[in-house]
Design a protein around this motif. Sequence first.
Motif, PDB file in Angstrom:
ATOM      1  N   ILE A   1      14.295  -0.862  61.333  1.00  0.00           N
ATOM      2  CA  ILE A   1      14.627  -2.279  61.531  1.00  0.00           C
ATOM      3  C   ILE A   1      16.134  -2.457  61.690  1.00  0.00           C
ATOM      4  O   ILE A   1      16.605  -3.181  62.586  1.00  0.00           O
TER       5      ILE A   1
ATOM      6  N   GLY B   1       2.572  -8.345  69.703  1.00  0.00           N
ATOM      7  CA  GLY B   1       3.052  -8.934  68.460  1.00  0.00           C
ATOM      8  C   GLY B   1       3.495 -10.378  68.571  1.00  0.00           C
ATOM      9  O   GLY B   1       3.485 -11.107  67.583  1.00  0.00           O
TER      10      GLY B   1
ATOM     11  N   GLU C   1       7.957  -9.805  57.352  1.00  0.00           N
ATOM     12  CA  GLU C   1       9.113  -9.797  58.255  1.00  0.00           C
ATOM     13  C   GLU C   1       8.656  -9.749  59.718  1.00  0.00           C
ATOM     14  O   GLU C   1       9.175 -10.473  60.580  1.00  0.00           O
ATOM     15  N   TYR C   2       7.677  -8.912  60.001  1.00  0.00           N
ATOM     16  CA  TYR C   2       7.173  -8.748  61.376  1.00  0.00           C
ATOM     17  C   TYR C   2       6.522 -10.037  61.868  1.00  0.00           C
ATOM     18  O   TYR C   2       6.782 -10.500  62.993  1.00  0.00           O
TER      19      TYR C   2
ATOM     20  N   THR D   1       5.217   0.204  57.983  1.00  0.00           N
ATOM     21  CA  THR D   1       4.918  -1.075  58.632  1.00  0.00           C
ATOM     22  C   THR D   1       4.517  -2.146  57.622  1.00  0.00           C
ATOM     23  O   THR D   1       5.032  -3.265  57.650  1.00  0.00           O
TER      24      THR D   1
ATOM     25  N   THR E   1      13.113  -5.355  64.365  1.00  0.00           N
ATOM     26  CA  THR E   1      11.877  -5.471  63.587  1.00  0.00           C
ATOM     27  C   THR E   1      10.667  -4.862  64.287  1.00  0.00           C
ATOM     28  O   THR E   1       9.832  -4.221  63.654  1.00  0.00           O
ATOM     29  N   ARG E   2      10.545  -5.061  65.606  1.00  0.00           N
ATOM     30  CA  ARG E   2       9.372  -4.535  66.332  1.00  0.00           C
ATOM     31  C   ARG E   2       9.267  -3.021  66.225  1.00  0.00           C
ATOM     32  O   ARG E   2       8.179  -2.462  66.348  1.00  0.00           O
TER      33      ARG E   2
ATOM     34  N   VAL F   1       8.655 -11.621  64.774  1.00  0.00           N
ATOM     35  CA  VAL F   1       8.060 -11.233  66.054  1.00  0.00           C
ATOM     36  C   VAL F   1       6.979 -12.215  66.487  1.00  0.00           C
ATOM     37  O   VAL F   1       6.949 -12.661  67.632  1.00  0.00           O
TER      38      VAL F   1
END
Length: 396
Positions: free
Chosen positions: A353, A291, A230-231, A224, A358-359, A235
């Motif tokens: 991913i 998120g 990126e997250y 993670t 992504t989540r 998100v």
Amino acid sequence: MAANKSKAFIILILAFGIFGIINTEMGVIGILPLIADNFGISVSTAGLLVSLFALAVAISGPFLPLMFSGFNRKSVMLLVIGLFVVSNVVSIFAPNFTVALIARIVPAFFHPVYFSVAFTSAASSVSQDQVPKAIGRVFMGVTAGMVIGTPITSFIASATNLDIAMLFFAVVNALTFLAILIFVPSQPVKEKQSYGSQVRVLKKGRVWAAIFSAIFILSGMYATFSFFAEYLERVTNMSSDMITVMLVLFGLTGIAGNLLAGKLLSNNALKTAFIFPFIFVATYLILFLFGAFTVPMIAFIALWGVLFTFGLNISQYMITSSAPEAPDFSNGLFVAFANLGVTIGTFVGGAFISGLGTRSIMWSGIVFLALGFLATLFFISLTRKAKANAVTKAAA
């Protein structure tokens, strides 16, 4: 009181040395595009500066600390930090990418040596019950290097240029070298252990339970964290400036987590190791569910930072406590297998991913933490059995 302050200052110097090494390792992440442009290569090729560094650490971790375990610890630390200073300077003036890559890989092999010696030195400077606290303080350098060092390097590069950003690595390590030279006393090894007596700890089931627990926990953390930006970008829809602030928040709470982890491990290590995965999994679930909401994410990023450094402390504790008779070797094992966990977690997180979006990285972290929990249960069971056998022998 003066002696305690002196020990605390020395531990701070050890932590600063780790900050310099980790910053050298991770700091380039934020400036890879600039490095790629500088050498006329792709960003993925520039990424070898990170991946091959980690691979070198994983390869040398079990062996080089063992080879240096009989030498004066101060001399060893000066050797390693000096090598990092030289390599940092060479990187600045590297005429091509090959030279820059070699300048990175050579000192990377000695990365576990400094870590091992620093952890052992910190542990030997305090009483047995205070060892986790001392190790926790040294781990502050890990957190600062991974989380705070990267945005600092990126900021320096954007405000000046790539060479000045690379110079930052050299300056930090040079300051560490001077601090060790001036303030850290000579630390000769009074009783040199044979290589065989240290490697023999690998026959213990508890050591392997701790190793697998560390691999899975670190994999769960980096599946993670490697995609933190990126997250938050995809998100949570945070801006790049806001993501930088979140990285700093993550780092600051991580430093606080080091101190808290040291205290809890000193008081009740096995209970702390048992509860940790449950809290981390719950946090991942919340990060997955909420998120897209900025305010809750800020709060749980702070908790995420605390738990991240808990994972480092707990993994190091399990491996070294299962082999107290070989501290240098066991610390080397921790560094090697922790880096293996980083590699596995990053690869699997990236695969999640690519396949699920992504989540989904939160689920990859949960899977690894579940495996880590099973290995931790095995470690706890073997530890309690070992303690019971020790009590029985003492009574007899």
